[in-house]
Design an enzyme around this catalytic site. Structure first.
Site: not given
Lengths: 483, 146
Positions: A99, A102, A206, A335, A381, A387, A406, A409, A482
């Site tokens: 991506d 992104c 995500n 990122h 986050g 975040s 970034h 994870g 989402k």
């Protein structure tokens, strides 16, 4: 401490670890991992294997790096950073990610939680309507091929010229939202056909659009926050995480095939097929760079069009104008990218894959409004936890090619997350906790549950203590879209 | 006997992976195709109103399966559709120099109100990609980037 590797990992300090070149045949430089002891102990085996594979790539300079949110990725680990000599080194699509560009974007408002909460359902419905998400979603901007090539070349500035944003936005986007060297002649028809209808769409996985709140106690550095227009007092902001959608993925896939053949031609062997690479100055390397820049510019344009839609949605719901609501862009940063950047020790082709540029104060690349504080760094986050906003530091310029983490994870697979929590239940639970979610897919929602991610606060503390970025503010979600 | 597929948990934390099996190459291709279709949307909720026929040729079976799955991902974005079914016919050149795939694919434009949509798969990756044969049994392992 038990680690998921048999390799020797030496402690540099409490937040930095090094694997020496003696640990794997072919390593040209050490591999360095930023992590607290707890984060290092939880890192998957792929991180150690992959960051040392990257250390074997031709022309790599100083270190192969992995950030504390690192985990297994394709070729490079997610969280990977590597710099190469632009003359003798390679460029690798696996070091950029599928991506391409992104990235994260953060928009401020003058609104407070007290003003937004009563209209939150209406606001999220309006945002969900205006910003398409999920499988096969299509944007409202209808482009012909000539116009799409303009988007590839001009990025966010195409959007401003066409009424999707404010001129001041460009100052607050990495590279002003337009990378030089974008060459649409190196983009395949397949990529164009995948991307031409996707401008202004979130995608899935995500990626998200989130309405967040900054409370007084969420501010760690009041002066720096104020320079970004953030004053706390339950101030409402909007965060966007998305990239170049199917277009960027097709560019990456197309050039992985090209590079597999090119490696044979240039006598390059790699430890993992997904580390396929070519000399940066070779025809194949330059063609990928030209196409990658097209995808990166399209991602900047994608987030810009989404910003326009967010402003329009807020204006409609609050019966006002985006200007009157103070909806200025705080920053937009990539990122997943490869760029030629200048540092004290020279000019390097820096790959960041799941890692954010974090230029320190005084960097000439920063706009005047941020040059004294350093570059804003936006780290997303999980949708349940929150975040962070940080700023770049001088130390990052010296130690990490101006790079940092970034996001949080993952720690749990998508399949396991879906077995652990149901989307419908998660939707209800989040509503009870004051977070309103609009999702296209309930299974996709379950995959992104907070329990599937590391605690972002632990990751942020690591980069803050390591000194490669400094905390500015923590942002808490109240609404999420989402795909 | 038709092929089967199962999603794999442990090899692609941030993405999706599946293993497809069949007692023939045709069964393997059917199973791998089903796995991808189910990743995008529940095919049972997609009432077919869209149709495409495709022909692909590649020098080997690994490349043919990889390119075929990639072509479905491309169609999903280029035509804005999710899929109901793909009827496949495989053939090999008599001299063994190439494999051919003829596909008759049905689906429908994306409609969240009518379809159970799942993940927006962005591509098929070469990470741990493998097509293997054990006697009559064919197996493919595929990691999808989402």
């Amino acid at each position: 401490m038990t680690l998921n590797t048999d390799m020797q990992v030496n402690r540099i300090d409490d937040y930095l670890w090094e694997i020496p070149p003696s640990e794997k045949a072919g390593m040209l430089v050490p591999a360095r991992i930023y992590a607290s002891p707890a984060i290092l102990g939880a890192m998957d085996r792929g991180v150690f294997d992959q960051v040392t594979n990257v250390a074997c790539l031709p022309g790599i300079h100083r270190y192969a790096l992995c950030m504390p949110d690192g985990h297994w990725g394709y070729g490079f680990p997610i969280g990977g950073v590597a710099a190469f000599d632009p003359e003798d080194g390679v460029i690798s699509p696996g070091g950029v990610g599928y991506d391409i560009n992104c990235g994260m974007r953060l928009i401020r408002t003058d609104l407070t939680l007290a003003e937004v909460r009563p209209k939150l359902e209406l606001l999220m419905t309006e945002l969900f309507r205006r910003v398409p998400a999920g499988v096969g979603s299509r944007g409202f901007v209808n482009l012909n091929r000539r116009e799409f090539r303009d988007v590839m070349r001009k990025g966010a500035s195409w959007c401003i010229a066409n009424g999707y944003g404010w001129a001041e936005d460009l100052d607050r986007i990495e590279e002003r939202g337009c990378l030089d060297g974008a060459d649409p002649t190196h983009v395949t028809d397949y990529a164009i056909e995948r991307g031409i209808n996707q401008l202004g769409t979130l995608g899935s996985g995500n990626h998200y659009l989130e309405v967040q709140v900054l409370s007084d106690k969420g501010i760690f550095d009041r002066e720096t926050a104020a320079a970004m227009g953030l004053t706390g007092r339950d101030q409402v902001v909007v965060m966007v995480h998305c990239g170049s959608r199917g277009f960027g993925h097709q560019v990456a896939s197309d050039y992985l095939k090209v590079f597999e053949k090119a490696m044979r031609r240039y006598g390059i062997s790699v430890k993992d097929q997904q580390l396929a690479c070519a000399p940066f100055r070779s025809p194949e390397g330059q063609e990928y760079f030209g196409a990658m820049n097209c995808a990166a510019n399209t991602a900047f344009a994608n987030r810009q069009v989404i910003t326009h839609q967010i402003r329009e949605a807020f204006a409609a719901v609050f019966d006002s104008t985006p200007h009157a609501l103070g909806m200025h862009l705080i920053y937009d940063v990539a990122h997943n990218i490869a760029k030629v950047e200048r540092y004290q020790d020279g000019q390097w082709l820096v790959h960041r894959k799941g890692a954010t540029r974090a230029f320190g104060p005084g960097s000439p690349e920063l706009p005047a409004c941020y040059r004294h504080i350093g570059q804003p760094v936006i780290c997303g986050g999980s949708m349940e936890t929150g975040s962070y906003l940080l700023v770049g530091t001088d130390r990052a310029m010296h130690d990490t090619f101006g790079s940092t983490m970034h996001g949080s994870g993952r720690t749990m697979s998508r399949a396991q997350a879906k077995r652990t929590v149901r989307g419908e239940q998660l939707l209800r639970d989040m509503k009870q906790h004051g977070i309103l979610v609009k999702a296209v897919s309930m299974s996709g929602l379950a995959e992104e549950a907070g329990l599937a991610y590391k605690n972002i606060s632990d990751v942020v503390e690591t980069v803050d203590h390591a000194g490669i970025t400094k905390k500015v503010a923590e942002l808490k979600p109240i609404g999420n879209i989402k795909g | 006997m038709s092929g089967t597929f199962r999603f794999l948990d442990d090899i692609a934390m941030a993405d999706m992976a599946f293993e497809a099996e069949g007692d023939s190459l045709s069964a393997l291709f059917d199973a791998a195709t089903e796995a991808l279709l189910h990743s995008l949307a529940d095919p049972a909720t997609v009432t077919p109103t869209w149709r495409r026929t495709l022909d692909l040729s590649e020098p080997d079976i690994e490349t043919l399966l990889f390119e075929w799955l990639g072509r479905l991902v491309y169609l999903k974005d280029a035509d804005g559709v999710v899929f109901h079914r793909a009827a496949l016919t495989l053939a090999q050149e008599p001299d063994g120099s190439a494999w051919h795939l003829h596909a008759d694919v049905t689906g429908a434009p994306v409609d969240p109100a009518r379809q159970e949509l799942r993940s927006d798969v962005k591509g098929v990756t070469k990470h741990l990609y493998a097509v293997t044969q054990d006697g009559h049994r064919w197996t493919a392992r595929v990691v999808l980037d989402v």
